[in-house]
Each structure stands twice: as C-alpha cells, then as structure tokens.
Design an enzyme around this catalytic site. Structure first.
Site, mmCIF file in Angstrom:
data_model
loop_
_atom_site.group_PDB
_atom_site.id
_atom_site.type_symbol
_atom_site.label_atom_id
_atom_site.label_comp_id
_atom_site.label_asym_id
_atom_site.label_seq_id
_atom_site.Cartn_x
_atom_site.Cartn_y
_atom_site.Cartn_z
ATOM 1 N N LYS A 88 -9.396 52.858 18.122
ATOM 2 C CA LYS A 88 -10.209 53.005 16.921
ATOM 3 C C LYS A 88 -11.471 53.803 17.247
ATOM 4 C CE LYS A 88 -7.590 50.776 14.131
ATOM 5 N NZ LYS A 88 -6.991 51.443 12.953
ATOM 6 N N ASP A 132 -7.779 56.781 15.725
ATOM 7 C CA ASP A 132 -7.756 56.520 14.282
ATOM 8 C C ASP A 132 -9.162 56.171 13.829
ATOM 9 O OD1 ASP A 132 -7.232 55.731 11.695
ATOM 10 O OD2 ASP A 132 -5.957 54.043 12.234
ATOM 11 N N GLU A 141 -6.038 60.519 13.678
ATOM 12 C CA GLU A 141 -5.528 59.858 12.484
ATOM 13 C C GLU A 141 -6.643 59.533 11.497
ATOM 14 O OE1 GLU A 141 -3.201 55.674 11.505
ATOM 15 O OE2 GLU A 141 -2.683 56.819 13.298
ATOM 16 N N GLU A 157 -1.472 56.756 5.303
ATOM 17 C CA GLU A 157 -1.267 55.338 5.053
ATOM 18 C C GLU A 157 -1.866 54.903 3.720
ATOM 19 O OE1 GLU A 157 -4.375 52.540 7.203
ATOM 20 O OE2 GLU A 157 -3.797 54.156 8.549
ATOM 21 N N ASP A 179 3.310 54.085 4.773
ATOM 22 C CA ASP A 179 3.592 52.700 5.151
ATOM 23 C C ASP A 179 4.654 52.178 4.201
ATOM 24 O OD1 ASP A 179 3.428 49.759 5.245
ATOM 25 O OD2 ASP A 179 1.718 50.101 6.564
ATOM 26 N N HIS A 181 3.044 54.479 9.279
ATOM 27 C CA HIS A 181 2.037 53.466 9.559
ATOM 28 C C HIS A 181 2.713 52.112 9.441
ATOM 29 C CE1 HIS A 181 -1.156 50.620 8.147
ATOM 30 N NE2 HIS A 181 -1.852 51.210 9.097
ATOM 31 N N GLU A 183 4.735 52.398 15.638
ATOM 32 C CA GLU A 183 3.461 51.694 15.744
ATOM 33 C C GLU A 183 3.709 50.198 15.910
ATOM 34 O OE1 GLU A 183 -0.966 51.456 13.826
ATOM 35 O OE2 GLU A 183 0.644 52.200 12.533
#
Length: 384
Positions: free
Chosen positions: A169, A196, A222, A248, A271, A298, A331
């Site tokens: 992150k 991300d 991302e 996502e 997703d 995602h 993922e």
C-alpha cells in the site's frame, strides 16, 4: 429448474488490530453472502463486495422477488432481467454490487446442477494452478520508522511462505511512500512487487511516486488516480513506463469501455463481487481483449470471491499470446479475515503461494453453515 428460495446472510467479524490504507482504517470485516436454492434443493452461493447492509436490502426487497420461479440455469437471461429492472436508476453502484453477488450464486448453482466447475462453464481451463500475489502491508497506528520495519518483516514472511509476488500500500504521504518503496526493494531484491494507492494521488503526485516505483522495478501501479478523473490516466501513462492498473471501482462492460478507451490503463481489474458478477466479468474481459489489455481481477472478501477469481483467471486468455506465456497472477489478501479462513469446509487450496483451481462442481468451495451462524448480523429469506 426454477428458483425456489433466496436467502441473504450479513456476516461480521471484529478485528483485534485495525489496519488501514490511504483512505481509512478497518476495525471490522463485513460481507453479504447470497444463497439461492432451486426447486430440487440445489444451492448456489455468492458474495457482494461493499456495504453489506445496503446490499442485503437491495437483494431481499428488490431483486429476489423478481427472480423467484425463474429458470435458475439461465444466468445471462437473469442478469439482463435484473439489469432492465433497475436500469432507470441504478446503472452502477450498490445495486450492481447486489446483482454481482446474485450472479455469482447463480453460476455456483448452475455448475452444481450440471456437474461442472465454473471454469469449465467459462470455456475451460488454460491452467490448473495459479501463482498468487500476497496483498498486505497495510498501515497500522505506530511511528513511521517502526511501521516501515513492520512492513518489511511482513513482506519477508510472505517470501518465506513461498510467495513470489506481493502488493504493498502507498498513499500515506509522499516521503513515507518513497522510503517504504526503496526499503522494501533493498530488503527483497528478487521479489515481484506491485503498489496500490487506492486512488490517493493527484496527477503530479502520481507521476512522482510512479517514477520512484519504476526506479525500484515495481511491476504495476494500481489505482494511482481517482476513478472520477478518467482522462488523467492517459496523461499519467504517457509520463511513465510502469503499467497502470485500475478498475476495482468500475462496473459493467459499459463502464470499462469508458475507462479503457482513454488508452491510459494497461491492466484492467474488475472485482467479480462488484463489477456485475461472473457474467459481466466475462464481457469485460472480451472488451479488454479487443483492446489488447489483460485482466487481473481485484479480489477481496471470502473464499467465494477468491474461487470466482480463480476460475476466471484459469479460463482467461492472455493477450497477445505466445508459446511461453507469463503466468497469470491471483490476488490473495493476507490480512486477518475469519470470514474467509474459518467458514469453509472446502476452501481454495493455496500452498507455497500457488492456488489450485477448484475442480468440484460450481465454485468448488463449500460454506460451513453451522460455523457461519456465529458471525451472523442479520439474515433474510424469501420463497416462491
């Protein structure tokens, strides 16, 4: 085979230690499971990614009454029945998220009724195993120097578990992000890494962090920008060599057509528990394929969404195609989640960072309904 009953299960688990990302912190896990029962007793399960209370109302009060007594195996017909029913006021958002969980459950039910896995129904599997990338390295409430040390230790633990790729992150603040990126690369020089930001940056910030990611050999960037600013993705991609990944927050083939047509997205990330379900994810993949863009879904939630993503990836063709095709990536969220790890008699099997594509009928995972009861907040049922 008609739909006889539709149930919803709002589940919640409180976390011992909250964790966060660029937008907020989690202290609980919530999910909505959708259970659809055909007249012969065949049952399908799905889940919705997002606000469980809102989804529960949408499923129980709006969509379920329209689906009772319909042909349970007609997944595409039922998708468009739901789409037309709410088109005037819900072309996206939480209603589409509710549709996604229903659609996932219908695919699970259809596979069980026909004795085939979801990937078989999607056209067959190219692979039987899929390397996972470990998603983690979330933020915790501690001094930043300690947090970076904690993140490096967590990332190293995934390497020791056999994972060859991970996603961190970013988006806390620019100085922290730069230090974290560089420290992780120094600590794990051979690990495949992605980053991300959860749409934390404006365009100048995204360019700055993107260049640091490039210097440290990260594989994709991302959600660098807000989904509200589709035009900026092309501006960003023109400044960077690292692939931009996003999607996502997007739904339906129509939304992805707008997003991908900017030319600024190299990896699409629907997703399956939010974009419109497996039915719509297949159409999104076809759309992306026509533009030469690959899809890496995602995946957040329980084993239901993980199984859906696994089947989807296993049945996918990688553009442009060659004899030695790079392995797809799945993922695999590694944050604490009892709703994923404790509720399934038969889970998706992941060993040494490799997921086995389920071969059982439907999604190939089985909910333990007795264990589920200890996490129930609210349940609904509607019958024909």
């Amino acid at each position: 085979m008609k739909i006889h009953c539709i149930r919803t299960h709002h589940l919640r688990d409180h976390l011992e230690v909250p964790f966060g990302f660029s937008q907020w912190y989690y202290d609980t896990r919530n999910t909505l499971l959708v259970e659809i029962v055909a007249e012969d007793g065949t049952t399908g399960w799905g889940e919705c990614y997002g606000p469980a209370e809102v989804y529960q109302s949408a499923v129980n009060s709006f969509y379920a009454p329209r689906l009772l007594n319909q042909n349970a195996l007609a997944t595409d017909v039922l998708w468009h029945l739901m789409w037309r029913s709410s088109l005037d006021f819900a072309r996206g958002g939480v209603m589409m998220g509710a549709m996604s969980g229903i659609d996932m459950a219908l695919w699970d039910l259809r596979g069980k009724a026909l004795g085939q896995s979801v990937s078989d129904l999607m056209g067959g599997r190219y692979v039987d195993e899929i390397p996972c990338y470990a998603t983690g390295m979330y933020f915790k409430e501690m001094p930043e120097a300690d947090l970076i040390s904690s993140i490096v230790a967590e990332a190293s633990s995934y390497q020791q578990q056999g994972f060859q790729a991970l996603k961190i992150k970013v988006g806390k603040n620019l100085a922290f992000d730069a230090k974290q990126i560089e420290t992780l690369r120094d600590a794990l020089p051979n690990m495949t890494m992605m980053a991300d930001s959860n749409h934390a940056f404006d365009l100048p910030e995204a360019i700055q962090i993107g260049r640091i990611l490039e210097e440290n050999d990260f594989s994709w960037f991302e959600e660098p920008l807000s989904p509200e600013f589709e035009g900026q993705f092309r501006q960003l991609q023109d400044k960077l060599e690292i692939p931009v990944a996003t999607g996502e927050c997007e739904q339906t083939r129509y939304g992805f057509q707008r997003l991908l047509s900017t030319g600024g997205v190299q990896i699409a990330q629907p997703d399956l528990a939010y974009c419109g379900g497996p039915s719509e994810a297949l159409k999104i993949r076809n759309l992306a394929s026509s533009m030469g863009i690959n899809v890496v879904p995602h995946c957040w939630g329980t084993m239901l969404n993980l199984a859906s993503a696994t089947h989807f990836i296993a049945s996918g063709y990688r553009e442009p195609g060659r004899k030695e095709t790079p392995s797809p990536l799945l993922e695999y969220d590694r944050t604490p989640n009892a709703l994923r790890d404790e509720l399934f008699e038969v889970p998706v099997v992941v060993r040494d960072g490799i997921a086995q594509v389920p071969t059982g009928p439907g999604l190939g995972v089985i909910v333990n309904e007795e264990k589920m009861q200890s996490f129930v907040v609210n349940q609904t049922e509607i019958k024909a």
